[in-house]
Design an enzyme around this catalytic site. Structure first.
Site, PDB file in Angstrom:
ATOM      1  N   LYS A  54     -12.839  27.088 105.705  1.00 17.19           N
ATOM      2  CA  LYS A  54     -12.630  28.751 106.226  1.00 17.19           C
ATOM      3  C   LYS A  54     -11.825  29.293 105.364  1.00 17.19           C
ATOM      4  O   LYS A  54     -11.110  28.807 104.443  1.00 17.19           O
ATOM      5  CB  LYS A  54     -11.982  28.655 107.835  1.00 17.19           C
ATOM      6  CG  LYS A  54     -10.707  27.910 107.922  1.00 17.19           C
ATOM      7  CD  LYS A  54     -10.293  27.862 109.286  1.00 17.19           C
ATOM      8  CE  LYS A  54      -8.859  27.210 109.330  1.00 17.19           C
ATOM      9  NZ  LYS A  54      -8.578  26.608 110.577  1.00 17.19           N
ATOM     10  N   ARG A 152      -6.640  29.439 123.601  1.00 18.07           N
ATOM     11  CA  ARG A 152      -7.255  30.444 122.273  1.00 18.07           C
ATOM     12  C   ARG A 152      -8.866  29.942 122.765  1.00 18.07           C
ATOM     13  O   ARG A 152      -9.391  30.721 123.747  1.00 18.07           O
ATOM     14  CB  ARG A 152      -6.985  30.114 120.945  1.00 18.07           C
ATOM     15  CG  ARG A 152      -7.114  30.968 119.946  1.00 18.07           C
ATOM     16  CD  ARG A 152      -6.874  30.677 118.663  1.00 18.07           C
ATOM     17  NE  ARG A 152      -7.303  29.227 118.040  1.00 18.07           N
ATOM     18  CZ  ARG A 152      -7.417  28.630 116.950  1.00 18.07           C
ATOM     19  NH1 ARG A 152      -6.560  29.613 116.006  1.00 18.07           N
ATOM     20  NH2 ARG A 152      -7.590  27.713 116.784  1.00 18.07           N
ATOM     21  N   HIS A 181      -8.381  21.395 119.868  1.00 17.75           N
ATOM     22  CA  HIS A 181      -7.691  21.599 118.896  1.00 17.75           C
ATOM     23  C   HIS A 181      -6.038  21.657 119.226  1.00 17.75           C
ATOM     24  O   HIS A 181      -6.012  22.305 120.246  1.00 17.75           O
ATOM     25  CB  HIS A 181      -8.036  23.078 118.294  1.00 17.75           C
ATOM     26  CG  HIS A 181      -7.248  23.329 117.086  1.00 17.75           C
ATOM     27  ND1 HIS A 181      -7.292  22.601 115.821  1.00 17.75           N
ATOM     28  CD2 HIS A 181      -6.796  24.564 116.382  1.00 17.75           C
ATOM     29  CE1 HIS A 181      -6.651  22.905 114.778  1.00 17.75           C
ATOM     30  NE2 HIS A 181      -6.572  24.373 115.233  1.00 17.75           N
ATOM     31  N   ARG A 237     -10.643  16.485 111.437  1.00 14.94           N
ATOM     32  CA  ARG A 237     -11.116  17.736 110.519  1.00 14.94           C
ATOM     33  C   ARG A 237      -9.899  18.358 109.836  1.00 14.94           C
ATOM     34  O   ARG A 237      -9.228  19.323 109.932  1.00 14.94           O
ATOM     35  CB  ARG A 237     -11.381  19.178 111.783  1.00 14.94           C
ATOM     36  CG  ARG A 237     -12.314  18.904 112.828  1.00 14.94           C
ATOM     37  CD  ARG A 237     -12.669  20.095 113.576  1.00 14.94           C
ATOM     38  NE  ARG A 237     -11.226  20.638 114.268  1.00 14.94           N
ATOM     39  CZ  ARG A 237     -10.902  20.115 115.414  1.00 14.94           C
ATOM     40  NH1 ARG A 237     -11.639  19.162 116.202  1.00 14.94           N
ATOM     41  NH2 ARG A 237      -9.944  20.777 116.117  1.00 14.94           N
ATOM     42  N   TYR A 282      12.806  48.276  92.951  1.00 14.95           N
ATOM     43  CA  TYR A 282      12.805  49.145  94.048  1.00 14.95           C
ATOM     44  C   TYR A 282      13.834  48.989  94.989  1.00 14.95           C
ATOM     45  O   TYR A 282      14.270  47.721  95.497  1.00 14.95           O
ATOM     46  CB  TYR A 282      11.274  49.026  95.066  1.00 14.95           C
ATOM     47  CG  TYR A 282      10.049  49.429  94.224  1.00 14.95           C
ATOM     48  CD1 TYR A 282       9.952  50.750  94.137  1.00 14.95           C
ATOM     49  CD2 TYR A 282       9.254  48.718  94.186  1.00 14.95           C
ATOM     50  CE1 TYR A 282       8.949  51.208  93.449  1.00 14.95           C
ATOM     51  CE2 TYR A 282       7.980  49.086  93.292  1.00 14.95           C
ATOM     52  CZ  TYR A 282       7.992  50.390  93.033  1.00 14.95           C
ATOM     53  OH  TYR A 282       6.890  50.844  92.544  1.00 14.95           O
ATOM     54  N   CYS A 329       7.079  43.642  93.403  1.00 12.97           N
ATOM     55  CA  CYS A 329       6.297  44.986  93.393  1.00 12.97           C
ATOM     56  C   CYS A 329       4.879  44.608  93.642  1.00 12.97           C
ATOM     57  O   CYS A 329       4.503  43.498  93.721  1.00 12.97           O
ATOM     58  CB  CYS A 329       6.450  45.508  92.004  1.00 12.97           C
ATOM     59  SG  CYS A 329       8.262  45.918  91.764  1.00 12.97           S
ATOM     60  N   ASP A 331       2.391  44.875  91.551  1.00 13.22           N
ATOM     61  CA  ASP A 331       1.706  44.334  90.513  1.00 13.22           C
ATOM     62  C   ASP A 331       2.603  43.463  89.336  1.00 13.22           C
ATOM     63  O   ASP A 331       2.295  43.006  88.399  1.00 13.22           O
ATOM     64  CB  ASP A 331       1.100  45.215  89.347  1.00 13.22           C
ATOM     65  CG  ASP A 331       0.315  46.167  90.341  1.00 13.22           C
ATOM     66  OD1 ASP A 331      -0.850  45.603  90.894  1.00 13.22           O
ATOM     67  OD2 ASP A 331       0.440  47.463  90.127  1.00 13.22           O
TER      68      ASP A 331
HETATM   69  C1  LIG Z   1      -8.164  25.453 110.603  1.00 13.72           C
HETATM   70  C2  LIG Z   1      -8.657  24.399 111.532  1.00 13.72           C
HETATM   71  C3  LIG Z   1      -8.610  22.992 111.148  1.00 13.72           C
HETATM   72  C4  LIG Z   1      -7.809  22.421 110.116  1.00 13.72           C
HETATM   73  O1  LIG Z   1      -6.475  22.611 109.987  1.00 13.72           O
HETATM   74  P1  LIG Z   1      -5.626  22.130 108.938  1.00 13.72           P
HETATM   75  O2  LIG Z   1      -4.186  21.953 109.218  1.00 13.72           O
HETATM   76  O3  LIG Z   1      -5.568  22.886 107.679  1.00 13.72           O
HETATM   77  O4  LIG Z   1      -5.944  20.719 108.561  1.00 13.72           O
HETATM   78  C5  LIG Z   1      -9.181  22.038 112.146  1.00 13.72           C
HETATM   79  N1  LIG Z   1      -9.725  22.456 113.239  1.00 13.72           N
HETATM   80  C6  LIG Z   1      -9.755  23.607 113.798  1.00 13.72           C
HETATM   81  C7  LIG Z   1     -10.349  24.269 114.799  1.00 13.72           C
HETATM   82  C8  LIG Z   1      -9.245  24.760 112.653  1.00 13.72           C
HETATM   83  O5  LIG Z   1      -9.214  26.252 113.016  1.00 13.72           O
END
Ligand SMILES: *Cc1c(COP(=O)(O)O)cnc(C)c1O
Length: 398
Positions: A54, A152, A181, A237, A282, A329, A331
């Site tokens: 992602k 979530r 998750h 995952r 700055y 900054c 750039d």
């Molecule tokens: C981003 C994500 C992961 C991977 O997370 P990492 O900490 O990068 O391994 C796995 N499952 C879900 C649902 C996520 O959104």
């Protein structure tokens, strides 16, 4: 004779600040993670690896990264939304693609036209997918998300009896897997981590009664798969680990050996002196207390650096650390090179190795108090990704 100093060129223009992406390291990391979760010989079927790409593959460039992971043997990729999934298909990815996010504000046609595997995480998402699948006369393979405490996405673990029967009644939705998750996988002592595992187990046990024969379960992100083998289930995952970084910022002794995939490079464009009492940048927040030599590096917050790195971070020049001083900054940054003999044109490493030293993404994240994921993802859109390794011949799409 007139000489042209600046020729127009048909070749790709690479700005002095660019990212190197080592696809061979990515593939090695994929293999290291797969080996880490493989049981001893003769054991049960090892969990599949769903490689998370992602957010433009955590800033590395989704197309090139996805193709390299597919080549390395990943079972499935995962992305955040339908639009990212379509992008992956257009890049030529053929393996299954799981879409994590809620679907409500996206065009669902992409799921069907590009053979994506959506997550059903709410009754309304289920209804919307069912309607389109029924109209097209197809049975759509999906994953079902259970919310076990993150609050979530997903169906609340304690309300499944009320919410799922209508979802499971659809003849057009086929659930290949259920997943959850973790909110606190990085904190070993977190009671919520244990609780989420128990709630997920209980949900999986209750589902057959509600009419769902659970085929596969997955739960573990990088932190969970490193910290607790009970979370491996049928698939894991990982995101961060594939990019060569550890959730805690540093590897533990038993962790797989990984190589950083992204490094960030630039060059010194100017060197100048500062007198005691003068300020730089700055806000004039940095004042020289003695004569200093300052170098200007053409990389700033538009490239993904963070303004909080001023006074907290450093870069590598000639194998030595030069502190970031003054202000970050849009750039450029200024670095203190009083102790280093530098000239314009010298290579600067903002993240990565140079000489005997290296600056890892975990260290950069600690300077500004964030997670390594954020540092990788914020790599600016104007930064050219220069690929080496597996897919090096391909255009740097991403
Ligand atoms: C981003 C994500 C992961 C991977 O997370 P990492 O900490 O990068 O391994 C796995 N499952 C879900 C649902 C996520 O959104």
């Amino acid at each position: 004779m007139i000489r042209t100093l600046h020729r127009e060129s048909s070749q790709a223009v690479v700005r002095p600040t660019f990212a190197r992406i080592d696809l061979a390291a990515l593939q090695a990391n994929y293999r290291a993670v797969r080996a880490f979760v493989a049981p001893p010989a003769g054991g049960a079927q090892p969990p599949a690896v769903i490689a998370v790409v992602k957010a433009n593959a955590y800033g590395h460039g989704a197309a090139a990264v996805a193709r390299a992971l597919e080549e390395a043997g990943a079972a499935m990729l995962a992305c955040a939304d339908i639009e990212e999934g379509v992008h992956l298909r257009r890049a030529g990815v053929r393996i299954p693609i799981l879409v994590f996010g809620a679907l409500s504000v996206s065009d669902l046609g992409g799921v069907f036209e590009h053979d994506l595997t959506p997550t059903v995480s709410s009754p309304s998402a289920a209804r919307a997918l069912h309607t389109v699948a029924a109209r097209r006369g197809v049975r759509l393979r999906c994953h079902l998300k259970i919310d076990t405490g993150m609050n979530r996405f997903g169906f609340r673990y304690d309300n499944l009896r009320a919410t799922l029967p209508a979802v499971l009644a659809s003849r057009n939705l086929v659930f290949d897997a259920i997943y959850t998750h973790f909110a606190t996988a990085e904190e070993a002592a977190s009671p919520l981590f244990e609780q989420q595992q128990r709630r997920f187990d209980a949900a999986a046990a209750a589902l057959p009664e509600l009419g769902l024969a659970v085929r596969r379960r997955h739960a573990a992100n990088s932190a969970a798969l490193l910290g607790d083998r009970r979370t491996w289930l049928d698939a894991v995952r990982p995101g961060l680990l594939l990019y060569g970084a550890f959730p805690s910022g540093a590897p533990e002794p038993a962790a797989p050996r990984l190589r950083p995939v992204m490094s960030l490079h630039s060059r010194i464009v100017a060197v100048k002196g500062m007198r005691p009492g003068e300020s730089c940048g700055y806000g004039a927040r940095f004042t020289a207390s003695r004569p200093l030599r300052i170098a200007v590096v053409p990389a700033g917050y538009a490239d993904g650096l963070d303004v909080r790195m001023a006074g907290a971070g450093a870069v590598l020049v000639r194998g030595q650390r030069a502190p970031i001083v003054g202000s970050v900054c849009m750039d450029s940054i200024t670095i203190d090179v009083s102790a280093i003999d530098v000239s314009p044109g010298d290579e600067v490493v903002l993240m990565g190795a140079q000489g005997d030293d290296s600056i890892g993404v975990g260290e950069v994240a600690r300077w500004i108090g964030t997670v390594p994921h954020e540092i990788l993802c914020r790599t600016g859109s104007r930064i050219e990704r220069v690929y080496s390794g597996a897919d090096a011949g391909e255009p740097a799409a991403g």
